[in-house]
Design an enzyme around this catalytic site. Sequence first.
Site, PDB file in Angstrom:
ATOM      1  N   ASP A   1      29.317  39.674  32.314  1.00 13.16           N
ATOM      2  CA  ASP A   1      28.484  39.180  31.214  1.00 13.16           C
ATOM      3  C   ASP A   1      28.993  37.858  30.648  1.00 13.16           C
ATOM      4  O   ASP A   1      28.540  37.443  29.581  1.00 13.16           O
ATOM      5  CB  ASP A   1      28.402  40.228  30.103  1.00 13.16           C
ATOM      6  CG  ASP A   1      29.778  40.619  29.570  1.00 13.16           C
ATOM      7  OD1 ASP A   1      30.696  40.737  30.387  1.00 13.16           O
ATOM      8  OD2 ASP A   1      29.929  40.807  28.349  1.00 13.16           O
TER       9      ASP A   1
ATOM     10  N   ASP B   1      44.673  43.841  32.136  1.00 12.92           N
ATOM     11  CA  ASP B   1      44.862  42.451  31.732  1.00 12.92           C
ATOM     12  C   ASP B   1      46.108  42.297  30.860  1.00 12.92           C
ATOM     13  O   ASP B   1      46.929  41.404  31.074  1.00 12.92           O
ATOM     14  CB  ASP B   1      43.624  41.932  31.006  1.00 12.92           C
ATOM     15  CG  ASP B   1      43.062  42.955  30.018  1.00 12.92           C
ATOM     16  OD1 ASP B   1      43.771  43.932  29.694  1.00 12.92           O
ATOM     17  OD2 ASP B   1      41.917  42.779  29.570  1.00 12.92           O
TER      18      ASP B   1
ATOM     19  N   ASP C   1      31.269  46.512  42.917  1.00 14.44           N
ATOM     20  CA  ASP C   1      31.523  47.949  43.034  1.00 14.44           C
ATOM     21  C   ASP C   1      30.265  48.769  42.768  1.00 14.44           C
ATOM     22  O   ASP C   1      30.344  49.978  42.520  1.00 14.44           O
ATOM     23  CB  ASP C   1      32.607  48.375  42.041  1.00 14.44           C
ATOM     24  CG  ASP C   1      34.013  48.207  42.610  1.00 14.44           C
ATOM     25  OD1 ASP C   1      34.132  47.837  43.787  1.00 14.44           O
ATOM     26  OD2 ASP C   1      34.986  48.443  41.870  1.00 14.44           O
TER      27      ASP C   1
ATOM     28  N   ASP D   1      34.199  38.295  33.616  1.00 19.48           N
ATOM     29  CA  ASP D   1      33.438  39.534  33.684  1.00 19.48           C
ATOM     30  C   ASP D   1      31.966  39.224  33.912  1.00 19.48           C
ATOM     31  O   ASP D   1      31.512  38.086  33.723  1.00 19.48           O
ATOM     32  CB  ASP D   1      33.623  40.337  32.399  1.00 19.48           C
ATOM     33  CG  ASP D   1      34.967  41.047  32.352  1.00 19.48           C
ATOM     34  OD1 ASP D   1      35.658  41.072  33.389  1.00 19.48           O
ATOM     35  OD2 ASP D   1      35.335  41.566  31.279  1.00 19.48           O
TER      36      ASP D   1
END
Length: 554
Positions: free
Chosen positions: A224, A316, A163, A222
């Site tokens: 990271d 989530d 994105d 994610d």
Amino acid sequence: MALFLKPLIIFLRDSWLAFLSLLNRGGSFDKDADGVPKWLQASINGVRSSTETTWGLQLRSLLIVPLFKCLVALCLIISLLVFIEGVYMNLVVLYVKLFKRKPEKVYKWEPMQEDIELGDESYPMVLVQIPMYNEKEVLKLSIGAACRLTWPLDRLIVQVLDDSTDETIKELVNTECAKWESKGVNIKCERRENRNGYKAGALKQGMKHDYVKLCNYVAIFDADFQPEPDYLQRSVPFLVHNPTIALVQARWRFINANKCLMTRIQEMSLNYHFMAEQESGSTGHAFFSFNGTAGVWRMSAMEEAGGWNDRTTVEDMDLAVRAGLLGWKFVFLDDLMVKSELPSKFKAFRFQQHRWSCGPANLFRKMIMEIIRNKRVTLWKKLYLIYSFFFLRKILVHFFTFFFYCVVLPTSVFFPEVNIPAWSTFYIPSLITLFIVIATPRSFYLVIFWVLFENVMSMHRTKGTFIGILEGGRVNEWVVTEKLGDALKTKLLPQIGKPRNGCFQSINSKEIMMGIYILCCACYGLFFGNTLLYLYLFMQAVAFLVSGVGFVGT
């Protein structure tokens, strides 16, 4: 109206006269038989009169003191509830450790093996999703880790959901994807025209592609997060051999925990979250909240639960609760760890904690009736969801921590006639803190800093919880947590509102105001109190003030 204002005005007048009297007498700190400082006696027109005859003391004795006693009693009840919950979770963890109730012994688990006749087709198709937004510092690490997963290349699809709005970063993502595609990895880079729904919107859009329908399971990381190569080998077999399991969640391991004191404190809190909350939920109820990353989902379970929903900032948890209400089971693997990163800047941490406290409260508001009306799970599980999972851990504990330790206790120095038992201010907090420190033994010597900083952050969590319950203006605010990766500099967060200039840029007014108030309470307790509470108040005031001037994190 005048009838109600008159007592307040007289009370303020008498308080001011008492203050002037104190200054005129040079600060006499003598007390009367009731423990009330003599300087509280006002002198009006040269005539000595006790405040016992004033409207102010009547207002204090008839309204303020009883109200404060009720607040103290309420806090004591909540303190016991939080303590009982902590004891329960740690007993479950102790049971797991003593009897070695590992998931491999509770559920069927066999390593994936290549079939002689079918070859790699004996492995299920797995989709790996990596949502990212302008993740310049970590995009190579996350994409590389996903592409190195030990799994047949023809049974693995890596989907990068980019994105990003920065054209330079887009080119970096394209280059990295092309590099791994040239090595034989089936990698897709998907982009959309807008960022509607943020992470949930990206994940939902990513599930609409035709090739996704070929997959049986989806792993989410994610930007990271860096899974070890054997991540799928250790997690997917639970889903393959147990058709009632919908989610396998791994534990986080923090690569930058030693960056600063703030990251060490975060490590202590999150380690306890995984050790106690996730472990006890997995063992006792086969349910816990999906952490949003480092987990593998059964695609059919996601579809039955309705897929991703962007109605809150905790998509989530939303998905996990909906799947749990359908009877699906979750498994937490404490010994399967995925490398991740902690926010090392105080501003980024505050934004993250706002989202983590506001989102669950807002989800509770939206789902409580759905949980109550559900017919597919037991009454016991519904009670667990409503009381333990949501109300106590996600809402009540934030209010309690802030109001009791940062408001009620400091204010109690002005009410010597109100007794707060030692078990609520020392013994129970000490035991709860001990439970948490057990999860990170190496940080035991930081326990005082952890207590003080958690109390500071409880203010932001309380505010976020209020906004979530009341659906305030920032209920759907999403600020991407900045990442460091292997760089030494961090990117700037998007500006929220008008930026501040000069030396005031790092000033946090809320922390400053709380610090000043607690400092005043500490000084009062030092001069007029008869307990050692002022020692704690001085330390807590310093913690707020240090956070207020921005001397926290990197």
